[in-house]
Design a protein around this motif. Structure first.
Motif, short mmCIF file in Angstrom:
data_model
loop_
_atom_site.label_atom_id
_atom_site.label_comp_id
_atom_site.label_asym_id
_atom_site.label_seq_id
_atom_site.Cartn_x
_atom_site.Cartn_y
_atom_site.Cartn_z
N THR A 89 -0.13 -0.10 1.48
CA THR A 89 -1.54 -0.27 1.17
C THR A 89 -1.73 -1.26 0.03
N GLU A 121 -4.79 -2.37 -2.74
CA GLU A 121 -6.12 -2.10 -3.29
C GLU A 121 -6.80 -3.38 -3.76
N LEU A 154 -9.30 -0.54 0.33
CA LEU A 154 -7.87 -0.26 0.48
C LEU A 154 -7.45 -0.79 1.84
N PHE A 171 -4.53 -2.15 4.69
CA PHE A 171 -3.24 -1.67 5.19
C PHE A 171 -2.39 -2.85 5.66
N ALA A 200 -6.49 -0.24 9.95
CA ALA A 200 -6.20 1.20 9.86
C ALA A 200 -6.78 1.95 11.05
N GLY A 209 -4.63 6.69 1.69
CA GLY A 209 -3.86 5.65 2.36
C GLY A 209 -2.54 6.13 2.94
#
Length: 339
Positions: A32, A34, A45, A47, A82, A186
């Motif tokens: 992940t 941020e 967040l 991925f 995600a 996450g």
């Protein structure tokens, strides 16, 4: 001699296998990133799939193609959605599923997969121009489970659910993980499905699937919804009460449920999840109306919404730079006492 259990995880068309590796290794297949600060409107967040070198270091090699549109270098080390690129099913014979953790237990910020933004990062929900926090309703602090969603599922808002006679809520299927560990936002974990509750939210079906982390110390005791009643007495009652009341402090009425609030069993819940997976497939193949949902993905073969890893990176880099200003909220400290 201790049995060696193989890990077999599917990353959209490529299989990653490693003998004698515990299932928890699958969490390391996803990284992940941020952007911005928590409790700010521009927090995101994102991925990424793990790099090839990281996978090799973990011992997760033995790539085998089952989808001609991908190559190993396109599977690993890139930004992913995600919502769309993390597979739903981990091990079909054992009915293990991937859960994306949005909200750790005992926290209040209403974090969710952003269905309308490209690459579907996790962000904090905003209502009426304000960041959304779930109230503390005595005796519960924030969420009473690790809360998240099943990737590659969609509750179709244009189609009535055969069990509730209500349309879907236009989101991935929600998941309540009841294990003993407080997880992190996450995390992608493997869960066993135990049952489900059917919340009716403003006339839409909003399934809540009850699960347990397959790596929880007590996971072997839980196989169906009755095991929750047996080994965690009061938890299902607290869950029903939590969903019934959590909007009341905001001046809204109590929530309603299908089946008079009865929890349905594992088989019923798995059917719900499988049906929502078929709805997601239809959406990603442009066989139904997807509304404002962003269907951009990197690894869903034959999807007309599929993009290259370079295009995915460009989409994320086009997101405005965060302000880095943090909104200080007292909502997480306030308690509500309801009759």
């Amino acid at each position: 001699m201790r049995a060696l259990l193989p890990l077999l995880s599917v990353v959209r068309g490529w299989r990653v296998g490693a003998a004698a590796r515990p299932p928890r290794r699958v969490m390391s297949l996803y990284l992940t990133e941020e952007r911005g600060l928590p409790h700010s409107e521009d927090y995101r967040l994102f991925f990424r799939s793990a790099s090839v070198s990281r996978l090799e270091h973990m011992g997760l090699f033995n790539w085998q193609t089952s989808c001609s549109c991908n190559a190993p270098e396109s599977v690993a080390g890139h930004y992913i959605s995600a919502f769309h690129d993390i597979p739903l099913k981990v091990d079909s014979p054992k009915n293990l599923f991937n859960m994306v953790v949005e909200i750790p237990r005992w926290t209040n910020a209403k974090m969710e997969i952003s269905t309308e933004e490209p690459m579907n990062p996790i962000k904090q929900d905003v209502k009426s121009g304000k960041l959304r926090f779930i109230p503390n309703i005595f005796p519960h602090k924030g969420y009473i489970w690790n809360y998240g969603a099943f990737p590659q599922t969609w509750e179709d808002p244009y189609q009535k659910d055969k069990n509730t006679n209500c349309t879907g809520d236009n989101d991935p299927v929600d998941v309540c993980e009841i294990g003993s560990k407080v997880l992190s936002r996450g995390d992608v974990i493997q869960v066993k499905i135990l049952g489900t509750l059917a919340l009716i939210d403003q006339g839409a079906t909003d399934w809540k699937i009850i699960t347990i982390n397959v790596n929880d110390p007590e996971a072997e005791k839980f196989h169906d919804i009755d095991d929750v009643k047996k080994f965690k007495p009061g938890y299902l009652e607290a869950t029903l009460n939590w969903f019934r009341l959590y909007k009341v402090p905001d001046g809204k009425p109590e929530n309603k449920f299908a089946f008079n609030g009865e929890f349905k069993n594992k088989a019923f819940a798995i059917e719900v999840v499988n049906n929502s997976h078929e709805c997601w497939k239809a959406m990603l193949m442009k066989k139904c109306d997807h509304g404002a949902i962003s269907c951009t993905n990197v690894h869903v073969c034959d999807s007309p919404f599929r993009c290259s890893p370079e295009e995915a990176r460009s989409l994320i880099e086009s997101v405005p730079a965060p302000s880095m200003s943090k909104e200080v909220s007292k909502e997480e400290e306030r308690w509500h006492f309801l009759d």
